[in-house]
Design a protein around this motif. Sequence first.
Motif: not given
Length: 456
Positions: A204-207, A239-241, A243-249
């Motif tokens: 996920y982080r790499d993408a 937490q990954i979402a 940190d990246a400032g994106v929405v987790l659905m």
Amino acid sequence: MSEYRALPSVDQLLTALPDLIDRHGRQPVTDAARLRLDAARQAIREGARGAAEAARLPHLLAADLAAAAVTQLRPILNLTGTVLHTNLGRAILAEEAIAAASAAMAAPLALEFDLTTGGRGQRDDHLRGLLCDLTGAEDATILNNNAAAVLIALNTFGQGREAIVSRGELIEIGGAFRMPDIMSRAGTRLVEVGTTNRTHPRDYRDAISDQTGLILKVHTSNYRIEGFTAEVPAPDLAQIARDAGVVLMNDLGAGSLVDLSHWGLRREPTVAGAVAEGADLVTFSGDKLLGGPQAGFIVGRRDLIAQINRNPLKRALRLDKIRIAALEATLRLYRDPDRLAERLPVLRMLSRPKDEIAQQAARLAPLVRDLLAPHGFDAQVADCASQIGSGALPTDTIPSAGLRLTGAGGDAPDRLAARLRSLPRPIIGHIHAGALMLDLRCLASDDQLLTALADL
């Protein structure tokens, strides 16, 4: 020509059959009369007597019109062993929901009218508070079904951007509905990460890039991957979402509001659990494990729900007053969890003890045997296994009992299944090991089956 003169005209038939016109309407009777007169003329050409054909016309017309008036959308007995059968309408509603829906159909409602201020209200307000109380979410919005909920959320936060999904979660559900297809229609670009059986946090982080709109987690409701597997736990993905400032659905699909393990079933992820694990948005169905009418819910962050409600698609995907009324009554049942299994049909059927079902099968077996014997079939008590259906716990079964119906000939199960489908109240079972199996888990009373079979 004298044989043809024995046939009445269309007007003469209509004059002679006022009851049929009262029952079915003038135009349908007229159309049916013309067809029957054409058939009678053809019969005369083939040697039939005109008077005999004329005498048959009223009876044939009545039969034709009665057959045309029978709807295919009629009550059936679901003895398939699948409690939430998509092809049979999924959840049976609670009495409270049926009463609320009936009241909504019979009178105007304050659907989008604020009785306190006299101004315009919001139809979601009738359900928003209940959903927030039951899930712990900040806000909620309601759509036509869960596919609509997923579609509008993807469109709101992913249109023209990328949505990251694990390859092991790119599901296809009934009717060849595929997650990649709805993502495409929503205008978001799919980014697959990981492999079919293993996905790690680094995938996920790499993408994630400046084009990422959201991360989508999908509950694999209708299949399970076992063996050498790995997935990122929802709290870690949240937490990954963040940190990246994106929405987790998190799309839960069936969307249970309660822990099914309290009733002896294996635990399904709950909506409250998904909210507590940090998902920004959680989508789920109303007509599956929740036990209500068809609907889709999105619960989560207030600012994100507000954006979804401003999406023009919201109006196209909204619910009508009847389902909102039924859903409100259904959700209120969850405020009394001690009596939920008594009042919610889905949970009552799923938690029904096998011993109780076996006793019902033992009572019914000799009575059903007597009804089937004249038609060349037998009925015996047999153990079987039920399943939840609609994608919930796909590999789990629930011990059950039912009637094993057999007859002479290799096609006996198919012949009997066809006969039972043709009844005024069709009986739907499933063919297994050379017999037609009727799983009694969803049979509310003995009389339902006996009354239906009496029409054989």
